[in-house]
Design a protein around this motif. Structure first.
Motif, PDB file in Angstrom:
ATOM      1  N   MET A   1      17.314  26.369 -30.735  1.00  0.00           N
ATOM      2  CA  MET A   1      18.086  25.259 -30.206  1.00  0.00           C
ATOM      3  C   MET A   1      19.418  25.198 -30.927  1.00  0.00           C
ATOM      4  O   MET A   1      19.508  25.519 -32.108  1.00  0.00           O
ATOM      5  N   ILE A   2      20.442  24.794 -30.191  1.00  0.00           N
ATOM      6  CA  ILE A   2      21.741  24.543 -30.803  1.00  0.00           C
ATOM      7  C   ILE A   2      22.215  23.140 -30.420  1.00  0.00           C
ATOM      8  O   ILE A   2      21.754  22.572 -29.427  1.00  0.00           O
ATOM      9  N   VAL A   3      23.120  22.627 -31.223  1.00  0.00           N
ATOM     10  CA  VAL A   3      23.825  21.396 -30.902  1.00  0.00           C
ATOM     11  C   VAL A   3      25.292  21.772 -30.793  1.00  0.00           C
ATOM     12  O   VAL A   3      25.859  22.376 -31.698  1.00  0.00           O
ATOM     13  N   ILE A   4      25.878  21.460 -29.645  1.00  0.00           N
ATOM     14  CA  ILE A   4      27.290  21.740 -29.401  1.00  0.00           C
ATOM     15  C   ILE A   4      28.076  20.450 -29.596  1.00  0.00           C
ATOM     16  O   ILE A   4      27.685  19.397 -29.089  1.00  0.00           O
ATOM     17  N   PHE A   5      29.169  20.557 -30.307  1.00  0.00           N
ATOM     18  CA  PHE A   5      30.097  19.452 -30.480  1.00  0.00           C
ATOM     19  C   PHE A   5      31.328  19.761 -29.642  1.00  0.00           C
ATOM     20  O   PHE A   5      31.929  20.819 -29.787  1.00  0.00           O
ATOM     21  N   LEU A   6      31.673  18.838 -28.760  1.00  0.00           N
ATOM     22  CA  LEU A   6      32.769  19.043 -27.838  1.00  0.00           C
ATOM     23  C   LEU A   6      33.635  17.791 -27.816  1.00  0.00           C
ATOM     24  O   LEU A   6      33.158  16.699 -27.495  1.00  0.00           O
ATOM     25  N   SER A   7      34.895  17.940 -28.141  1.00  0.00           N
ATOM     26  CA  SER A   7      35.841  16.831 -28.127  1.00  0.00           C
ATOM     27  C   SER A   7      36.574  16.839 -26.793  1.00  0.00           C
ATOM     28  O   SER A   7      37.144  17.862 -26.400  1.00  0.00           O
ATOM     29  N   VAL A   8      36.530  15.693 -26.080  1.00  0.00           N
ATOM     30  CA  VAL A   8      37.155  15.608 -24.759  1.00  0.00           C
ATOM     31  C   VAL A   8      38.071  14.395 -24.689  1.00  0.00           C
ATOM     32  O   VAL A   8      38.003  13.489 -25.520  1.00  0.00           O
TER      33      VAL A   8
ATOM     34  N   ARG B   1      39.425   9.729 -28.522  1.00  0.00           N
ATOM     35  CA  ARG B   1      38.748  10.813 -27.836  1.00  0.00           C
ATOM     36  C   ARG B   1      37.269  10.471 -27.717  1.00  0.00           C
ATOM     37  O   ARG B   1      36.824   9.450 -28.234  1.00  0.00           O
ATOM     38  N   GLU B   2      36.543  11.315 -27.048  1.00  0.00           N
ATOM     39  CA  GLU B   2      35.091  11.201 -26.987  1.00  0.00           C
ATOM     40  C   GLU B   2      34.500  12.493 -27.523  1.00  0.00           C
ATOM     41  O   GLU B   2      34.967  13.583 -27.195  1.00  0.00           O
ATOM     42  N   LEU B   3      33.488  12.346 -28.347  1.00  0.00           N
ATOM     43  CA  LEU B   3      32.788  13.487 -28.907  1.00  0.00           C
ATOM     44  C   LEU B   3      31.453  13.607 -28.200  1.00  0.00           C
ATOM     45  O   LEU B   3      30.637  12.680 -28.234  1.00  0.00           O
ATOM     46  N   LEU B   4      31.247  14.728 -27.525  1.00  0.00           N
ATOM     47  CA  LEU B   4      29.969  14.990 -26.874  1.00  0.00           C
ATOM     48  C   LEU B   4      29.097  15.781 -27.837  1.00  0.00           C
ATOM     49  O   LEU B   4      29.542  16.788 -28.403  1.00  0.00           O
ATOM     50  N   ILE B   5      27.893  15.331 -28.008  1.00  0.00           N
ATOM     51  CA  ILE B   5      26.912  16.014 -28.853  1.00  0.00           C
ATOM     52  C   ILE B   5      25.831  16.509 -27.896  1.00  0.00           C
ATOM     53  O   ILE B   5      25.024  15.734 -27.381  1.00  0.00           O
ATOM     54  N   ILE B   6      25.874  17.806 -27.631  1.00  0.00           N
ATOM     55  CA  ILE B   6      25.089  18.415 -26.559  1.00  0.00           C
ATOM     56  C   ILE B   6      23.920  19.197 -27.148  1.00  0.00           C
ATOM     57  O   ILE B   6      24.113  20.122 -27.942  1.00  0.00           O
ATOM     58  N   LYS B   7      22.707  18.840 -26.746  1.00  0.00           N
ATOM     59  CA  LYS B   7      21.515  19.552 -27.202  1.00  0.00           C
ATOM     60  C   LYS B   7      21.104  20.563 -26.137  1.00  0.00           C
ATOM     61  O   LYS B   7      20.840  20.189 -24.988  1.00  0.00           O
TER      62      LYS B   7
END
Length: 107
Positions: free
Chosen positions: A1-8, A49-55
């Motif tokens: 599993m990974i966690v992706i951090f994405l700033s939008v 901004r918004e930080l998406l924390i994607i599992k």
């Protein structure tokens, strides 16, 4: 599993998260409002901004990256992942089930 951090961009988080989840590229996404400071042409810029924390699974990183590049076109995106080795088994089983290759749209 990974966690992706994405700033939008502020306000884009819900729409992008829905698009990722509709394609079964992730099991869940947290959206956090953040204040971002960054350098641009030697100037310090500040914006909401918004930080998406994607599992998700490691093999889906490229699919998510392609989708984000499609949304933001020529902009440089801030997206990175962290491998997570210790995961609750029930959650990991659900992740594997819900993001299986058979379920992914536009795979």
């Amino acid at each position: 599993m990974i966690v992706i951090f994405l700033s939008v961009k502020n306000g884009d988080g819900i729409n992008i998260s829905r698009r990722i989840l509709e394609r079964k590229y992730a099991i869940s996404i947290d959206i956090k409002k953040v204040e971002a400071l960054y350098l641009e042409k030697d100037n310090i810029k500040e914006e909401d901004r918004e930080l998406l924390i994607i599992k998700t699974r490691e093999e889906l990183f490229d699919k998510i990256e392609e989708l984000i590049k499609e949304i933001y076109k020529d902009n440089i995106i801030e997206m990175y992942s962290i491998n997570v080795d210790d995961v609750n088994k029930d959650f990991l089983d659900l992740l594997e089930k819900e993001t299986s290759i058979k379920k992914i749209k536009n795979a």
